[in-house]
Design a protein around this motif. Structure first.
Motif, short mmCIF file in Angstrom:
data_model
loop_
_atom_site.label_atom_id
_atom_site.label_comp_id
_atom_site.label_asym_id
_atom_site.label_seq_id
_atom_site.Cartn_x
_atom_site.Cartn_y
_atom_site.Cartn_z
N PRO A 247 54.55 75.60 -32.46
CA PRO A 247 55.23 76.62 -32.67
C PRO A 247 54.45 78.12 -32.35
N GLN A 248 53.31 77.92 -32.72
CA GLN A 248 52.53 79.27 -32.41
C GLN A 248 52.26 79.84 -31.14
N SER A 249 52.53 78.96 -30.18
CA SER A 249 52.46 79.70 -28.70
C SER A 249 51.11 80.17 -28.45
N ILE A 250 49.96 79.56 -28.94
CA ILE A 250 48.83 80.09 -28.71
C ILE A 250 47.87 79.44 -27.67
N LEU A 263 40.33 70.63 -21.97
CA LEU A 263 40.09 71.97 -21.59
C LEU A 263 41.45 72.62 -21.78
N ALA A 264 41.44 73.77 -22.54
CA ALA A 264 42.70 74.42 -23.02
C ALA A 264 42.54 75.77 -22.73
N GLN A 265 43.74 76.38 -22.20
CA GLN A 265 43.66 77.78 -22.00
C GLN A 265 44.63 78.36 -23.18
N MET A 266 44.16 79.47 -24.01
CA MET A 266 44.61 80.14 -25.20
C MET A 266 44.69 81.51 -25.09
N GLY A 267 45.42 82.19 -25.74
CA GLY A 267 45.85 83.31 -25.99
C GLY A 267 46.83 84.10 -26.56
N VAL A 268 46.89 85.41 -27.07
CA VAL A 268 48.14 85.86 -27.75
C VAL A 268 49.23 85.45 -26.72
N PRO A 269 50.60 85.15 -27.44
CA PRO A 269 51.90 84.87 -26.43
C PRO A 269 52.04 86.23 -25.88
N ASP A 270 51.61 86.66 -24.84
CA ASP A 270 52.06 87.88 -24.25
C ASP A 270 51.98 87.53 -22.93
N MET A 271 53.23 87.91 -21.88
CA MET A 271 53.33 87.25 -20.51
C MET A 271 52.39 88.03 -19.70
N LYS A 272 51.94 89.38 -20.15
CA LYS A 272 51.09 90.28 -19.45
C LYS A 272 49.91 89.36 -18.74
N ALA A 285 40.57 90.26 -13.97
CA ALA A 285 40.41 91.62 -14.24
C ALA A 285 40.26 91.92 -15.46
N GLU A 286 40.19 93.30 -15.92
CA GLU A 286 39.87 93.70 -17.34
C GLU A 286 41.14 93.47 -18.17
N ARG A 287 40.96 93.21 -19.38
CA ARG A 287 42.11 92.76 -20.19
C ARG A 287 43.25 93.81 -20.43
N VAL A 288 44.62 93.55 -20.16
CA VAL A 288 45.61 94.61 -20.72
C VAL A 288 46.37 93.91 -21.77
N ILE A 289 46.00 93.13 -22.46
CA ILE A 289 46.67 92.41 -23.82
C ILE A 289 45.58 92.57 -24.95
N GLU A 290 46.23 92.37 -26.02
CA GLU A 290 45.59 92.41 -27.45
C GLU A 290 44.65 91.17 -27.36
N PRO A 291 43.34 91.30 -27.92
CA PRO A 291 42.21 89.89 -28.08
C PRO A 291 43.07 88.86 -29.03
N LEU A 292 42.54 87.74 -28.48
CA LEU A 292 43.21 86.56 -29.61
C LEU A 292 42.29 86.62 -30.61
N ASP A 293 42.71 86.72 -31.99
CA ASP A 293 42.11 86.77 -33.32
C ASP A 293 42.31 85.28 -33.91
N LEU A 294 41.14 84.35 -33.65
CA LEU A 294 41.67 83.04 -34.16
C LEU A 294 41.74 82.87 -35.64
N VAL A 295 41.24 83.77 -36.14
CA VAL A 295 41.31 83.85 -37.83
C VAL A 295 42.57 84.08 -38.52
N LYS A 296 43.07 85.33 -37.67
CA LYS A 296 44.28 85.81 -38.08
C LYS A 296 45.48 84.68 -37.70
#
Ligand code: NAP
Length: 390
Positions: A247-250, A263-272, A285-296
């Motif tokens: 459910p968290q889409s991370i 191997l998994a690919q993870m990140g915030v749920p942002d299609m960008k 390229a350089e990131r255009v999205i919020e970084p993933l905060d695993l603790v949060k």
């Protein structure tokens, strides 16, 4: 500087792609923009991004656009012709296919035959004839890079693996993939689904997307489409794809190799992120999205889907197994049924009924159908599905 043509620039993926391009001056630029009928937005986008070419599918919208354009932007033909001209234009490096539905079939073929890098969001053509498109891409030197977050995750996990069995790490070392699903609007709904409204079905818990894909998420047909897309993109068997509700889409999806390593690919749920990756591929390229905060992010949950409440997923699995023209029938019938549900003509629970009835009327013949045959099967299935919506 890579020049991008965006087919479907006014939709959820198209607008996100322009948000990425805006953040990457000097790296990505817009060559062309195409949409169905929203000429006002296309005109604004063309002016902001100095697009060289535009195309509206609807002839009336195309005429409207003419009045809104300044002299710097060329207007291509309306209809499929304009989409194909844009997808194969010699000045285009990357074609982002973010149209919705089977209308993207011919433009995808045109982009492949022009040897483009294709950032593929419009998954429906890959459901209809994915194996044939992959074969055609190999023939013309085109590269299909998935944009959808789950296939993109798998694509990112297998970078460096080769289809050549003599390679140090061949693709055949994949044992299975974990394809995650958020579960859609009704993941936690325990009531009777037969009376849910389009408004209820359009409330997705994590992603904000176009109407068709949001309904496909609620029925889990979208997961079935991804299953078929992934089989075609990576040459996997149906049994190698394990669908897991997350459910968290991370955790966007993962790959298990022959030695049990995952191997998994993870990140915030942002299609960008997957859009950017597909447009800049093979570079990161350089990131255009919020970084993933695993603790949060906290707890990540995984559970098996309830197949008994997901008849569309079962139908997609059946179409994948039967092969031939059946995935094209599945796609066409779903497109008609979703449109009928959104238009208030059928119930939510009629969607799988329409798809099942249409599939039952199709006889799979041996071998892989050619592109023309798929187009004919698609037209037949649409007419047949319409009959069941009356
Ligand atoms: N949204 C997501 O996060 C997401 C994620 C993964 C995959 N996808 C896939 O990406 C594709 C697009 O989804 P979306 O959510 O962005 O859809 P959307 O918001 O409904 O946008 C669809 C876009 O396609 C255009 N379009 C529709 N029919 C067309 C036609 N006949 N000719 C030319 N343009 C046409 C629309 O133009 P108008 O605005 O003029 O109607 C609009 O620009 C779908 O295949 C979907 O499954 C989407």
């Amino acid at each position: 500087m890579k020049k991008v043509a965006i087919l479907g620039s006014t939709g959820s993926i198209g607008i996100n792609a322009l948000n990425v391009i805006r953040e990457m001056p000097g790296k990505l630029s817009v060559f062309g923009l195409a949409a169905h009928s929203n000429s006002a937005l296309v005109a604004r986008q063309a002016a902001e991004f100095a697009a060289k070419a535009v195309s509206m599918f609807e002839p009336k919208a195309s005429d409207e656009l003419k009045r809104r354009l300044d002299g710097r932007t060329r207007r291509l033909a309306p209809g499929v012709e304009g989409l194909c001209d844009m997808a194969s234009h010699p000045d285009v490096d990357v074609v982002l296919t973010s149209l919705v539905g089977g209308v993207g079939f011919a433009p995808l073929l045109a982009a492949i035959r022009a040897g483009k890098i294709i950032a593929l969001a419009n998954k429906e053509p890959m459901v209809m004839a994915g194996a044939q498109f992959m074969r055609e891409a190999a023939r013309w030197g085109a590269r299909i890079v998935p944009v959808d977050s789950e296939p993109s995750a798998i694509f990112q996990c297998v970078q460096g693996l080769s289809p050549d069995p003599r390679a140090v790490v061949p693709l055949k070392t994949i044992r299975r993939v974990f394809l995650t699903a958020s579960g859609g609007a009704f993941a936690k709904y325990k009531g009777d689904l037969s009376n849910v409204t389009p408004e209820q079905a359009l409330k997705h818990p994590t992603w904000k997307m176009g109407r068709k894909i949001t309904i496909d998420c609620a029925t889990l047909m979208n997961k079935g489409f991804e299953l078929i897309e992934i089989m075609n993109l990576f040459g996997l068997k149906r049994e190698q794809i394990e669908i897991v509700i997350h459910p968290q889409s991370i955790f966007h999806s993962g790959v298990e190799f022959s030695d049990g390593s995952v191997l998994a690919q993870m990140g915030v749920p942002d299609m960008k992120l997957p859009i950017q990756y597909a447009m800049t591929f093979p570079e990161r390229a350089e990131r255009v999205i919020e970084p993933l905060d695993l603790v949060k992010a906290g707890t990540l949950e995984f559970r098996a889907p309830d197949f008994s409440r997901s008849p569309c997923l079962e139908l997609a699995r059946e179409a994948a197994q039967k092969g031939g023209g059946m995935p094209a029938v599945l796609n066409a019938a779903d497109e008609i049924a979703v449109s009928a549900f959104l238009g208030g003509r059928i119930k939510f629970t009629d969607i799988p009924r329409v798809v099942e009835k249409t599939m039952a009327a199709h006889q799979v013949s041996g071998g892989l159908p050619g592109f023309q045959e798929i187009v004919e099967i698609d037209a037949w299935a649409r007419a047949k599905a319409e009959e069941s919506c009356r």
